[in-house]
Design an enzyme around this catalytic site. Structure first.
Site, short mmCIF file in Angstrom:
data_model
loop_
_atom_site.label_atom_id
_atom_site.label_comp_id
_atom_site.label_asym_id
_atom_site.label_seq_id
_atom_site.Cartn_x
_atom_site.Cartn_y
_atom_site.Cartn_z
N ALA A 23 79.77 -62.65 -35.99
CA ALA A 23 81.19 -62.80 -35.51
C ALA A 23 81.22 -64.08 -34.74
O ALA A 23 80.04 -64.62 -34.29
CB ALA A 23 81.70 -61.68 -34.48
N ASP A 24 82.34 -64.83 -34.30
CA ASP A 24 82.24 -65.73 -33.25
C ASP A 24 83.52 -65.77 -32.69
O ASP A 24 84.67 -65.50 -33.07
CB ASP A 24 82.44 -67.29 -34.25
CG ASP A 24 81.97 -68.57 -32.94
OD1 ASP A 24 80.88 -68.42 -32.40
OD2 ASP A 24 82.73 -69.46 -33.21
N THR A 25 83.52 -66.17 -31.26
CA THR A 25 84.50 -66.32 -30.51
C THR A 25 84.70 -67.53 -29.82
O THR A 25 84.01 -68.18 -29.42
CB THR A 25 84.28 -65.17 -29.37
OG1 THR A 25 84.40 -63.73 -29.94
CG2 THR A 25 85.34 -65.18 -28.58
#
Length: 201
Positions: A81-83
């Site tokens: 995931a990346d935010t």
């Protein structure tokens, strides 16, 4: 329930997966000498925030998959995931120092911004991705409030220089979207992706 590989060192993502009841093992991405390998998270010229966060999440997943294969690790579903925080078309990553954190928080003060979290799950040859989009409205922040927050150390290693699960939650006048997505792993989207791998919630 089968254990998955988590391609993230984020303690918040680990906590959220634990809360979902998903067993996981964190990929460490280190060689025999202890050197760590990181995905290039630099922004391409003119790249929109939503394209950026999707690309980085996928790059992390593919990097992890290559790492697993090189080291002949057991094949399991893989999650990455990346935010990122977007103020209009501007991408606010992790601040390099107090001055950058101060500038970011000043820019977010009294404004509405988006928090974008892209999640990728790879299971065999199957690659699936979902994007969580949340809108967050910060109250106006005084210079003193920003300075106290920076002194706490909380803004560092966080996109946009804040973590909603900590003291910065007091800055949020309104939000629309996924609280867990703002934390770094939207549990609804994550569950939807893992259901394609046979997990049930």
């Amino acid at each position: 329930m089968q254990t998955i590989w988590l391609a993230s060192k984020s303690p918040r993502r680990a906590e959220l997966l634990q809360g979902m009841g998903v067993p996981f093992e964190v990929l460490q991405f280190t060689d025999a000498a202890g050197a760590q390998y990181e995905v290039d998270e630099s922004v391409h010229p003119g790249e929109p925030p939503r394209d950026y966060v999707r690309r980085v999440a996928l790059d992390k997943a593919l990097h992890a998959l290559s790492y697993m294969r090189d080291r002949q690790l057991v094949a399991r579903p893989l999650l990455s995931a990346d935010t990122t925080v977007a103020l209009g078309d501007r991408i606010l990553g992790k601040p390099a120092d107090a001055a950058e954190a101060r500038e970011m928080l000043g820019a977010l003060s009294g404004q509405v911004h988006e928090v974008l979290t892209a999640v990728v799950v790879i299971d065999g040859h199957d690659i699936r991705q979902m994007l969580s989009v949340s809108r967050v409205h910060f109250m106006p922040l005084s210079v003193e409030t920003i300075d106290r927050y920076i002194a706490s150390g909380e803004p560092f290693d966080k996109a946009g220089a804040y973590g909603i699960q900590g003291h910065a939650g007091t800055f949020v006048a309104d939000m629309q979207g996924s609280f867990t997505g703002i934390m770094g792993l939207p549990v609804h989207e994550t569950a939807c992706l893992l259901e394609h791998c046979g997990y049930r919630f």
